[in-house]
Design an enzyme around this catalytic site. Structure first.
Site, mmCIF file in Angstrom:
data_model
loop_
_atom_site.group_PDB
_atom_site.id
_atom_site.type_symbol
_atom_site.label_atom_id
_atom_site.label_comp_id
_atom_site.label_asym_id
_atom_site.label_seq_id
_atom_site.Cartn_x
_atom_site.Cartn_y
_atom_site.Cartn_z
ATOM 1 N N GLY A 100 0.814 -1.216 0.000
ATOM 2 C CA GLY A 100 0.000 0.000 0.000
ATOM 3 C C GLY A 100 0.841 1.256 0.000
ATOM 4 O O GLY A 100 2.072 1.216 0.106
ATOM 5 N N GLY A 102 2.602 3.541 1.512
ATOM 6 C CA GLY A 102 3.176 3.720 2.839
ATOM 7 C C GLY A 102 3.708 5.123 3.074
ATOM 8 O O GLY A 102 3.895 5.559 4.201
ATOM 9 N N ARG A 103 4.008 5.801 1.983
ATOM 10 C CA ARG A 103 4.478 7.179 2.144
ATOM 11 C C ARG A 103 4.023 8.042 0.975
ATOM 12 O O ARG A 103 4.631 9.075 0.685
ATOM 13 C CB ARG A 103 5.988 7.216 2.283
ATOM 14 C CG ARG A 103 6.738 6.521 1.182
ATOM 15 C CD ARG A 103 8.176 6.839 1.304
ATOM 16 N NE ARG A 103 8.961 5.993 0.430
ATOM 17 C CZ ARG A 103 10.261 6.134 0.260
ATOM 18 N NH1 ARG A 103 10.899 7.089 0.912
ATOM 19 N NH2 ARG A 103 10.923 5.350 -0.542
ATOM 20 N N GLY A 135 7.047 6.880 6.719
ATOM 21 C CA GLY A 135 6.226 7.682 5.805
ATOM 22 C C GLY A 135 6.962 8.852 5.179
ATOM 23 O O GLY A 135 6.366 9.684 4.499
ATOM 24 N N ARG A 185 4.123 14.183 -7.149
ATOM 25 C CA ARG A 185 4.114 13.360 -8.362
ATOM 26 C C ARG A 185 2.740 13.480 -9.027
ATOM 27 O O ARG A 185 1.720 13.566 -8.338
ATOM 28 C CB ARG A 185 4.307 11.882 -8.024
ATOM 29 C CG ARG A 185 5.490 11.555 -7.216
ATOM 30 C CD ARG A 185 5.840 10.096 -7.361
ATOM 31 N NE ARG A 185 4.949 9.186 -6.629
ATOM 32 C CZ ARG A 185 5.274 7.920 -6.410
ATOM 33 N NH1 ARG A 185 6.401 7.426 -6.895
ATOM 34 N NH2 ARG A 185 4.465 7.127 -5.741
ATOM 35 N N ARG A 192 -1.366 0.358 -9.902
ATOM 36 C CA ARG A 192 -0.247 -0.571 -10.106
ATOM 37 C C ARG A 192 -0.779 -1.971 -10.355
ATOM 38 O O ARG A 192 -1.920 -2.274 -9.979
ATOM 39 C CB ARG A 192 0.604 -0.592 -8.815
ATOM 40 C CG ARG A 192 1.144 0.769 -8.443
ATOM 41 C CD ARG A 192 1.326 0.902 -6.910
ATOM 42 N NE ARG A 192 1.667 2.289 -6.572
ATOM 43 C CZ ARG A 192 2.910 2.731 -6.431
ATOM 44 N NH1 ARG A 192 3.918 1.894 -6.528
ATOM 45 N NH2 ARG A 192 3.146 3.998 -6.168
ATOM 46 N N ASP A 263 4.456 -4.242 -7.433
ATOM 47 C CA ASP A 263 3.824 -3.045 -6.861
ATOM 48 C C ASP A 263 4.449 -1.780 -7.437
ATOM 49 O O ASP A 263 3.974 -0.674 -7.170
ATOM 50 C CB ASP A 263 3.926 -3.044 -5.334
ATOM 51 C CG ASP A 263 5.360 -3.212 -4.843
ATOM 52 O OD1 ASP A 263 5.990 -4.214 -5.197
ATOM 53 O OD2 ASP A 263 5.846 -2.329 -4.123
ATOM 54 N N ASN A 264 5.508 -1.917 -8.228
ATOM 55 C CA ASN A 264 6.110 -0.746 -8.869
ATOM 56 C C ASN A 264 5.832 -0.723 -10.369
ATOM 57 O O ASN A 264 6.469 0.022 -11.104
ATOM 58 C CB ASN A 264 7.624 -0.730 -8.626
ATOM 59 C CG ASN A 264 7.961 -0.436 -7.165
ATOM 60 O OD1 ASN A 264 7.151 0.116 -6.435
ATOM 61 N ND2 ASN A 264 9.152 -0.815 -6.745
ATOM 62 N N ASP A 273 7.834 4.856 -9.586
ATOM 63 C CA ASP A 273 8.609 4.615 -8.366
ATOM 64 C C ASP A 273 10.113 4.581 -8.624
ATOM 65 O O ASP A 273 10.736 3.524 -8.697
ATOM 66 C CB ASP A 273 8.166 3.316 -7.674
ATOM 67 C CG ASP A 273 6.991 3.581 -6.745
ATOM 68 O OD1 ASP A 273 6.450 4.694 -6.781
ATOM 69 O OD2 ASP A 273 6.628 2.671 -5.976
HETATM 70 P P1 AMP Z 1 9.372 0.592 -2.662
HETATM 71 O O1 AMP Z 1 10.394 -0.475 -2.569
HETATM 72 O O2 AMP Z 1 9.903 1.981 -2.507
HETATM 73 O O3 AMP Z 1 8.534 0.457 -3.876
HETATM 74 O O4 AMP Z 1 8.395 0.413 -1.408
HETATM 75 C C1 AMP Z 1 7.769 -0.801 -1.082
HETATM 76 C C2 AMP Z 1 6.711 -0.570 -0.043
HETATM 77 O O5 AMP Z 1 7.289 -0.010 1.134
HETATM 78 C C3 AMP Z 1 5.597 0.377 -0.454
HETATM 79 O O6 AMP Z 1 4.407 -0.077 0.130
HETATM 80 C C4 AMP Z 1 6.040 1.687 0.148
HETATM 81 O O7 AMP Z 1 4.968 2.548 0.373
HETATM 82 C C5 AMP Z 1 6.654 1.231 1.452
HETATM 83 N N1 AMP Z 1 7.662 2.161 1.965
HETATM 84 C C6 AMP Z 1 8.896 2.403 1.488
HETATM 85 N N2 AMP Z 1 9.535 3.322 2.236
HETATM 86 C C7 AMP Z 1 8.683 3.683 3.220
HETATM 87 C C8 AMP Z 1 8.752 4.586 4.320
HETATM 88 N N3 AMP Z 1 9.834 5.311 4.569
HETATM 89 N N4 AMP Z 1 7.666 4.682 5.116
HETATM 90 C C9 AMP Z 1 6.580 3.952 4.894
HETATM 91 N N5 AMP Z 1 6.444 3.083 3.896
HETATM 92 C C10 AMP Z 1 7.482 2.946 3.055
HETATM 93 MG MG MG Z 2 7.033 1.282 -4.629
#
Ligand code: AMP
Ligand code: MG
Length: 501
Positions: A100, A102-103, A135, A185, A192, A263-264, A273
Site C-alpha cells: 500500500g 506507505g508514504r 512515511g 508526483r 499498479r 507493486d512498482n 517509483d
Molecule cells: P518501494 O520499494 O519503494 O517500492 O516500497 C515498497 C513498499 O514499502 C511500499 O508499500 C512503500 O509505500 C513502502 N515504503 C517504502 N519506504 C517507506 C517509508 N519510509 N515509510 C513507509 N512506507 C514505506
Molecule cells: Mg514502490
C-alpha cells in the site's frame, strides 16, 4: 494510532474542482482517508515550471505560501479528503502480501488541459500502510525522483511526472541522519499491477471488477464497448503491449529501474517509483544498479524478462474476471512478439537503419558485445556515432571519435565496416540528424544527480533547476552544460545506490 491534530485547510480552485474525481471516486475499499503529517519550515527545492504551465496551474504558483504548505503536507484541501490506497505485490519474486501507499498521500485529481491527473505527495508522513516505515522520503532520493521523472519525459518515455520538491530541516533517520523532502508526483493514474493482485488475493472480486472498469473507462476508453471477459482480456493485452514498449524504451536508453516488483509496475505502462534507478554509464548488460539486489534479479538485461513475469502476475490476478485461461495466455504471449519487434525498431532507429534486414539483429548483438567488452560509455557512443554518420557525408575521418572509445579498435573497425555496408547509399547528413534526435546527448547520470544533491544539501538548488532544464530537452545542444554530456568521472563508479530512500 492515526489521531493527529487537525491541520489547516486550503481552498484552491484548481484543486477543489475535481478533487473527488478519478481514483478517489471508487470509494472506501480503494481510498483510505488519511491526512498528511506536517513538516516544519518548508522551502522549495525544485520547481517544474514547464509542467506547471502544461497543467494550466497559476503562473504565480511558486510564490504562493499556501501552495508550498499544501505540497509539503502542511495543509489539507478544504473540500475533499486526502487518502492512501491499498495494494499488494510480488517483491523480488515472492508474494509479499499487503503493501500500500506507505508514504504516498493522494491529494485527489485535477482537471487540466492535458486531461484528468492524479496528484500525490511522496513523503508526507505515515499512512495506514506504512508498516514499520516512517512515511518520509529524504532530500537525496526526492531530488533523484524529481529529476529522473522529468529526464524520462524529456526522452519521450512514458513516466509519472514530478511538479516539484519541497524540503524541510526535519530529520529523517536512514543509514545516516538526513533531512525530509516531499515530491509532488502527477500521473493520469497511479494504479499498479499490485492493486489488482491485492483484490484478487483477498477474493474481493467485485472490487477487482470495479478497478478494471475504472482503468478502462478513464484510461483505455477504446475498450469500453467490450463486455464481460472480453473487456478484461483486452485490458491485459493493452497493458502487455504498453509494458513491452516501455521495456524497449528503457533498454534503448540504458535505463535500469532497480526494483521491478509488481507493486512498482504501472497499469498504464508508465515508469513508476524511482528508487535505486540508474542510467548506465559504461555498457554492461549485467549491470545491477541497486546495491540491495544481491542476486541481480533486476539487472539491466533481465528487465524485459522480469516485466513479462510481472505481467503474468497481473494476468493471474485478472483470472477471476476472465475465467478461461486460453485468451489470457494469448494476451500475455503477445509480449513475445511485441517486445522484440519494439526493441529491433528502437535499435534500428538508433543506428539510422532504414527498413528491416535479416542481419540487423546480429549487427546489434555484435555491437553490444563490443561495447560490453570495453565498457564503452553507452550514451557517448550513440551520440558520437550519430555525429560520425552525419560528418561522413564530407569527411573520411568521421568515425575516429567513435573508434577512440574502444580499446579493441580492430573489433570496432570490423563492426563499422559491416555497419557502413548496411547503411548503404543513404543521405548521411539527414540520417545523422535523425540519429541525433534519437540518441540523447544528456542523461541523468548518477554523478550529476549526486552533485546536485550535494549542492542542495548545502542549501543551493541551482543545479537541480539547471539539470531539470537540460534534461527536458536532452537531444538539444546546451553549450553551457557541455561537461554534463561527457564521460562519467572515476568517482562515479563508487556511488552506491540502495533501496534506502
Ligand atoms: P518501494 O520499494 O519503494 O517500492 O516500497 C515498497 C513498499 O514499502 C511500499 O508499500 C512503500 O509505500 C513502502 N515504503 C517504502 N519506504 C517507506 C517509508 N519510509 N515509510 C513507509 N512506507 C514505506
Ligand atoms: Mg514502490
Amino acid at each position: 494510532m492515526f489521531h493527529r491534530p487537525a491541520i489547516p485547510t486550503v481552498e484552491l480552485p484548481w484543486l477543489s474542482a475535481s478533487g473527488n474525481a478519478g481514483f478517489a471516486a471508487l470509494g472506501a475499499s480503494f481510498a483510505t482517508p488519511t491526512s498528511p503529517t506536517p513538516l516544519p519550515a518548508p522551502h522549495w527545492v525544485g520547481c517544474n515550471d514547464a509542467f506547471r504551465a502544461q497543467l494550466g496551474l497559476p503562473n504565480e504558483l511558486w510564490q504562493q505560501q499556501e501552495v508550498l504548505e499544501l505540497l509539503t503536507g502542511n495543509r489539507e484541501p478544504a473540500n475533499h479528503a486526502t487518502y492512501a490506497s491499498v495494494y499488494s505485490g510480488h517483491q523480488f519474486g515472492h508474494w509479499a502480501g499487503q503493501l500500500g501507499d506507505g508514504r504516498a498521500l493522494n491529494l485527489g485529481a485535477i482537471q487540466s488541459p492535458i486531461g484528468l491527473h492524479e496528484l500525490q505527495l511522496k513523503g508526507a508522513g505515515p499512512t495506514p500502510y506504512s508498516r514499520r516505515g516512517d512515511g518520509r522520503a529524504v532530500l537525496r532520493s526526492s531530488i533523484r525522483e524529481f529529476l529522473a521523472s522529468e529526464a524520462m519525459h524529456g526522452l519521450g518515455i512514458s513516466t509519472t511526472r514530478a511538479l516539484c520538491v519541497t524540503g524541510s530541516p526535519a530529520h529523517v533517520h536512514r543509514e545516516e541522519v538526513e533531512t525530509a523532502a516531499v515530491v509532488t508526483r502527477i500521473a493520469p493514474s497511479f494504479v499498479r499491477f499490485g492493486h489488482f493482485e491485492h483484490f484478487a488475493a483477498n477474493g474481493q472480486i467485485d472490487e477487482l471488477r470495479t478497478l478494471a472498469d475504472h482503468v478502462v473507462a478513464e484510461h483505455v476508453p477504446k475498450l469500453q464497448a467490450m463486455q464481460g471477459a472480453q473487456r478484461y482480456v483486452a485490458l491485459l493485452h493493452e497493458v502487455t503491449q504498453r509494458t513491452a514498449a516501455l521495456m524497449a524504451d528503457w533498454q534503448a536508453v540504458g535505463f535500469c529501474h532497480g526494483v521491478m516488483n509488481t507493486d512498482n509496475m504501472s497499469i498504464l505502462g508508465l515508469t513508476l517509483d524511482y528508487g535505486p534507478f540508474q542510467f548506465m554509464d559504461g555498457f554492461d548488460a549485467n549491470h545491477i544498479c541497486n546495491h540491495s539486489d544481491h542476486q541481480g534479479r533486476y539487472a539491466y538485461a533481465r528487465q524485459p524478462q522480469i516485466a513479462y513475469w510481472n505481467l503474468f502476475c497481473l494476468g493471474q490476478a485478472l483470472m477471476p474476471l476472465i475465467d478461461e485461461q486460453g485468451p489470457a495466455l494469448a494476451a500475455l504471449e503477445s509480449y513475445k512478439q511485441a517486445f522484440p519487434e519494439a526493441m529491433d525498431q528502437r535499435m534500428r532507429d538508433k543506428l539510422g537503419l532504414q527498413g528491416a534486414h535479416e542481419g540487423d539483429r546480429t549487427l546489434v548483438e555484435d555491437l553490444l558485445q563490443a561495447l560490453q567488452q570495453d565498457h564503452v560509455d553507452y550514451t557517448v557512443f550513440w551520440r558520437r556515432l550519430s555525429i560520425a554518420v552525419r560528418e561522413s557525408a564530407h569527411s573520411s575521418h568521421a568515425f575516429e571519435p567513435v573508434r577512440d572509445l574502444f580499446l579493441h579498435r580492430e573489433v570496432f573497425d570490423a563492426w563499422c565496416t559491416r555497419y557502413l555496408d548496411r547503411l548503404g547509399a543513404i543521405d548521411r547528413q539527414a540520417t545523422g540528424d535523425a540519429m541525433l534526435r534519437t540518441n540523447p546527448k544528456y542523461i541523468l547520470r548518477n554523478h550529476l544527480g549526486e552533485l546536485a544533491i550535494r549542492q542542495a544539501k548545502a542549501g543551493n538548488f541551482a543545479m537541480v533547476q539547471d539539470l531539470l532544464h537540460v534534461l527536458h530537452s536532452p537531444f538539444d545542444e546546451h553549450p553551457t552544460y557541455e561537461t554534463w554530456a561527457g564521460l562519467a568521472p572515476e568517482w562515479a563508479s563508487s556511488i552506491e545506490i540502495s533501496c534506502s530512500s
